[in-house]
Design a protein around this motif. Structure first.
Motif, PDB file in Angstrom:
ATOM      1  N   UNK A   1       0.834  -1.207   0.000  1.00  0.00           N
ATOM      2  CA  UNK A   1       0.000   0.000   0.000  1.00  0.00           C
ATOM      3  C   UNK A   1       0.871   1.260   0.000  1.00  0.00           C
ATOM      4  N   UNK A   2       1.877   1.284   0.846  1.00  0.00           N
ATOM      5  CA  UNK A   2       2.766   2.449   0.930  1.00  0.00           C
ATOM      6  C   UNK A   2       3.594   2.599  -0.336  1.00  0.00           C
ATOM      7  N   UNK A   3       4.028   1.494  -0.907  1.00  0.00           N
ATOM      8  CA  UNK A   3       4.837   1.520  -2.117  1.00  0.00           C
ATOM      9  C   UNK A   3       4.044   2.089  -3.293  1.00  0.00           C
ATOM     10  N   UNK A   4       2.727   1.896  -3.283  1.00  0.00           N
ATOM     11  CA  UNK A   4       1.869   2.449  -4.327  1.00  0.00           C
ATOM     12  C   UNK A   4       1.708   3.964  -4.200  1.00  0.00           C
ATOM     13  N   UNK A   5       1.830   4.486  -2.975  1.00  0.00           N
ATOM     14  CA  UNK A   5       1.528   5.891  -2.714  1.00  0.00           C
ATOM     15  C   UNK A   5       2.753   6.782  -2.537  1.00  0.00           C
TER      16      UNK A   5
ATOM     17  N   UNK B   1      12.271   5.147  -0.781  1.00  0.00           N
ATOM     18  CA  UNK B   1      12.085   5.547   0.608  1.00  0.00           C
ATOM     19  C   UNK B   1      11.325   4.471   1.376  1.00  0.00           C
ATOM     20  N   UNK B   2      10.291   3.923   0.787  1.00  0.00           N
ATOM     21  CA  UNK B   2       9.512   2.875   1.446  1.00  0.00           C
ATOM     22  C   UNK B   2      10.377   1.646   1.686  1.00  0.00           C
ATOM     23  N   UNK B   3      11.162   1.271   0.705  1.00  0.00           N
ATOM     24  CA  UNK B   3      12.054   0.118   0.857  1.00  0.00           C
ATOM     25  C   UNK B   3      13.066   0.371   1.981  1.00  0.00           C
ATOM     26  N   UNK B   4      13.629   1.581   2.032  1.00  0.00           N
ATOM     27  CA  UNK B   4      14.604   1.911   3.083  1.00  0.00           C
ATOM     28  C   UNK B   4      13.959   1.837   4.464  1.00  0.00           C
ATOM     29  N   UNK B   5      12.770   2.397   4.609  1.00  0.00           N
ATOM     30  CA  UNK B   5      12.066   2.341   5.904  1.00  0.00           C
ATOM     31  C   UNK B   5      11.774   0.890   6.279  1.00  0.00           C
TER      32      UNK B   5
END
Length: 109
Positions: free
Chosen positions: A30-34, A39-43
């Motif tokens: 969901x976050x990767x889509x938005x 950044x999402x991968x790093x988090x």
């Protein structure tokens, strides 16, 4: 869906490993889509990999992050304010997905 038992959640990796994996994956997707995928991968890899989910009661979950989560994110240029905002949104999404996977909510967020 496995019926949720708050007492079993204290030993969550034994009783609910698959459900936890599904909630984390749903939140990531969901976050990767938005948001920016780097950044999402790093988090995901540098902060949430050491997070700990807790059941608070009444269908509510809490994610405990490791110390200094913003300082853990390396290899990507992002200002602290943006990182904190995205991390907060990610944690909210993860808490929501935990509630969803365990049947406390059925709507999409």
């Amino acid at each position: 869906m496995t019926e949720f038992d708050a007492e079993k959640f204290e030993d969550k990796y034994v009783h609910y490993f698959n459900e936890l994996q599904r909630a984390y994956k749903n939140a990531f997707n969901r976050m990767n889509d938005e948001y920016d995928s780097e950044l999402i991968h790093a988090i995901d890899q540098q902060v949430l990999n050491e997070s700990e989910p807790f059941y608070e009661g009444d269908g509510e979950f809490r994610i405990e992050l490791p110390e200094n989560p913003v300082d853990r994110v390396q290899g990507i240029l992002v200002d602290d304010e943006k990182l904190e905002g995205v991390l907060s949104a990610y944690v909210d999404q993860l808490e929501y997905q935990l509630a969803r996977v365990f049947g406390f909510t059925s709507s999409e967020n």
